[in-house]
Scaffold this active site. Structure first.
Site, PDB file in Angstrom:
ATOM      1  N   GLN A  97       1.148  13.559  -9.992  1.00 50.15           N
ATOM      2  CA  GLN A  97       1.370  14.796 -10.715  1.00 50.15           C
ATOM      3  C   GLN A  97       2.693  14.819 -11.471  1.00 50.15           C
ATOM      4  O   GLN A  97       2.862  15.620 -12.380  1.00 50.15           O
ATOM      5  CB  GLN A  97       1.356  15.975  -9.721  1.00 50.15           C
ATOM      6  N   CYS A 106       2.450   5.070   0.372  1.00 47.33           N
ATOM      7  CA  CYS A 106       1.017   5.162   0.619  1.00 47.33           C
ATOM      8  C   CYS A 106       0.694   4.759   2.054  1.00 47.33           C
ATOM      9  O   CYS A 106      -0.280   5.248   2.641  1.00 47.33           O
ATOM     10  CB  CYS A 106       0.228   4.322  -0.376  1.00 47.33           C
ATOM     11  N   HIS A 266      -2.183  -1.722  -1.730  1.00 46.18           N
ATOM     12  CA  HIS A 266      -2.288  -0.306  -1.381  1.00 46.18           C
ATOM     13  C   HIS A 266      -2.815  -0.163   0.037  1.00 46.18           C
ATOM     14  O   HIS A 266      -3.578  -0.999   0.519  1.00 46.18           O
ATOM     15  CB  HIS A 266      -3.243   0.359  -2.379  1.00 46.18           C
ATOM     16  N   ASN A 290      -8.965   6.570   0.306  1.00 43.79           N
ATOM     17  CA  ASN A 290      -7.759   6.360  -0.486  1.00 43.79           C
ATOM     18  C   ASN A 290      -6.889   7.600  -0.321  1.00 43.79           C
ATOM     19  O   ASN A 290      -7.306   8.706  -0.682  1.00 43.79           O
ATOM     20  CB  ASN A 290      -8.125   6.168  -1.965  1.00 43.79           C
ATOM     21  N   TRP A 292      -4.651   8.841  -1.962  1.00 43.13           N
ATOM     22  CA  TRP A 292      -4.393   9.586  -3.198  1.00 43.13           C
ATOM     23  C   TRP A 292      -5.346  10.770  -3.347  1.00 43.13           C
ATOM     24  O   TRP A 292      -5.056  11.709  -4.066  1.00 43.13           O
ATOM     25  CB  TRP A 292      -4.548   8.673  -4.414  1.00 43.13           C
TER      26      TRP A 292
END
Length: 518
Positions: A97, A106, A266, A290, A292
């Site tokens: 963002q 992560c 990741h 994930n 995210w």
């Protein structure tokens, strides 16, 4: 009245339910005083500085934070009533963002996903890390506490609820559920343990999973090295008190996304497994998240895959067409696209199908000291004997315990600790260990013992916080020698063993003399 939040270590095996203190003051007393005086906890009397958030390493330009940054309490941002619910929560990673932060935590986000994507059977794990007796309404005083397992000890961490924001947007962890602020508070507590928010930049999901459970960590290398029975282990793990995560191979650039939707370098969360019948053939699936909250696998068994049309209506219930970062992938593609699988649990009983098998754990603490007990690997034969030595005696295995799927009966874990205030300043040494068969000798073993001895097992050296390895060891007596690769490297360590057998595990006192010594 002003109380400063601190981290308090509880020197015992279990969670510190009765050792909640701030500066040696019981946490309950602090809360009562704050409520009596209608005060809110403030962990620091000054506004947030770069040294507290670590933003000097991650924010550009810094004057943006100085001019717009603040630390409001959640109640000022939204009408929030609770700290945590046990429903599944996905997280938005703030880098998606804004451009204030680098993308490096992560691994911690994926560990939060593992902690919260579990069902009622692992509710105890959540309550252990996030005590349930907290809210933004009842007995609210701006004070929250969390528990983490750090290097063999459970610690209680107290924080206020002032959260770093820019223009009222949370800078770090954010939740898709607008009234969920516990992820941000949990991150703040963990950042406090690690030194600062910037100390969460870069890491392995296994670190946080271990700090959430205090149990045992198992790592499985995937691709061609993955054992044939790995899905069965994952299936049993998913049905017990375990947390699972995985990592992808590093791409050409940091977190580059492949054509099939996999992010390179990741960390992901493993949230479940399932077996479906496709055209009368069984297919083993893995459900992956994930952190995210978007960017999903696009290949076989993804949300839009036509392969879901080949399964029964009952099996089709597993399919969810939601762009929430969670997806199904076949076990075959899972082992091809992901590099490692990490499983953390309180106890590895799920590894065996035998109900009579219960793994037992023991732990010892030690220290490598340059010039005395830091002898390095066996390549340094003149000093290797100086390393700390530990004796293990393995009793006979019970008849009702089955030998299956690898038949390992011992897991050895070695974790190093440099006791640095900031995690990013802690440079891990390359560590490993050797296991030798011994026959009743007493006392510390001298240099002569190792001249013609070959270890029956060993763990190769890795530059990691923790290294683990499964072994099959026949009943008898053994010696474990944990060490750094190079001599003269000072650090503390925790050596743990998990065994199917009745096992005796003790440090070999350096003051004793071996009966075979000249």
């Amino acid at each position: 009245m002003h109380f400063q939040g601190t981290s308090v270590a509880a020197n015992h095996r279990g969670p510190p339910h009765n050792r909640k203190q701030i500066n040696n003051i019981p946490l309950g007393l602090v809360l009562s005083c704050l409520l009596l005086l209608s005060l809110l906890l403030l962990s620091s009397g000054a506004p947030p500085q770069d040294s507290q958030t670590g933003v000097a390493l991650t924010l550009t330009p810094l004057d943006s934070l100085h001019s717009h940054g603040s630390r409001p309490r959640p109640a000022r941002l939204i009408n929030v009533q609770y700290i945590v619910t046990f429903a599944f929560v996905c997280f938005l990673y703030s880098i998606c963002q804004n451009s204030y932060l680098c993308s490096g935590n992560c691994w911690f986000l994926a560990s939060i996903g593992a902690l919260t994507s579990t069902d009622e059977k692992t509710k105890d794990l959540i309550n252990q890390v996030i005590p349930a007796d907290q809210s933004f309404s009842k007995n609210y005083a701006g004070i929250f506490h969390f528990r983490f397992w750090r290097f063999g000890k459970w610690i209680e961490v107290v924080v206020d609820d002032l959260l770093p924001t820019i223009d009222d947007d949370l800078i770090f962890v954010d939740s898709k559920t607008s009234k969920e602020f516990w992820p941000a508070l949990l991150e703040k507590a963990y950042a406090k343990v690690c030194g600062s928010y910037a100390d969460l930049d870069g890491g392995f999901i296994s670190e946080a999973l271990m700090d959430f459970t205090g149990g045992v960590h198992m790592e499985f290398v995937l691709n061609d090295e993955a054992p044939a029975y790995l899905w069965n282990i994952m299936d049993r793990a998913a049905k017990s008190q375990t947390l699972m995560g995985c990592d992808t191979y590093q791409g050409e650039s940091r977190e580059a996304v492949s054509s099939e939707g996999i992010v390179g370098g990741h960390a992901y969360t493993v949230t479940g497994v399932s077996k479906v019948m496709s055209k009368r053939n069984p297919v083993h699936l893995v459900r992956v998240l994930n952190p995210w909250g978007d960017t999903e696998w696009k290949g076989d068994w993804s949300d839009e895959s036509s392969l879901w049309d080949t399964v029964s209506r009952e099996d089709r219930k597993w399919r969810e067409k939601l762009d929430n970062g969670e997806f199904w992938i076949s076990m075959t593609n899972f082992t091809k696209n992901f590099e490692t699988l990490d499983i953390c649990c309180l106890c590895p009983d799920f590894l065996d199908r035998s109900p009579g098998c219960h793994w037992k754990s023991q732990r010892n603490f030690g220290k490598w000291i340059a010039g005395t007990t830091a002898g390095g690997s066996m390549n340094n034969i003149e000093t290797f004997w100086k390393n700390p030595q530990f004796r293990v005696r393995i009793e006979e295995l019970s008849e009702d315990i089955t030998h299956e799927e690898g038949a390992e009966n011992m897991l050895v874990s070695l974790m190093q600790n440099h006791e640095k205030r900031h995690r990013r300043s802690q440079k891990n040494y390359s560590i490993g260990f050797y296991i030798f068969k011994v026959r009743g000798e007493s006392g510390k073993f001298s240099a002569e013992f190792f001249n013609d001895k070959t270890p029956v097992a060993k763990k190769s050296f890795h530059n990691l916080r923790e290294v683990t390895e499964f072994f099959w060891l026949e009943p008898g007596e053994y010696m474990i020698v944990p060490c750094t690769k190079n001599p003269g490297e000072t650090a503390s360590f925790v050596l743990s063993i998990f065994s199917k057998h009745e096992t005796h595990f003790e440090y070999i006192d350096e003051t004793e003399e071996n009966e075979d010594d000249p």
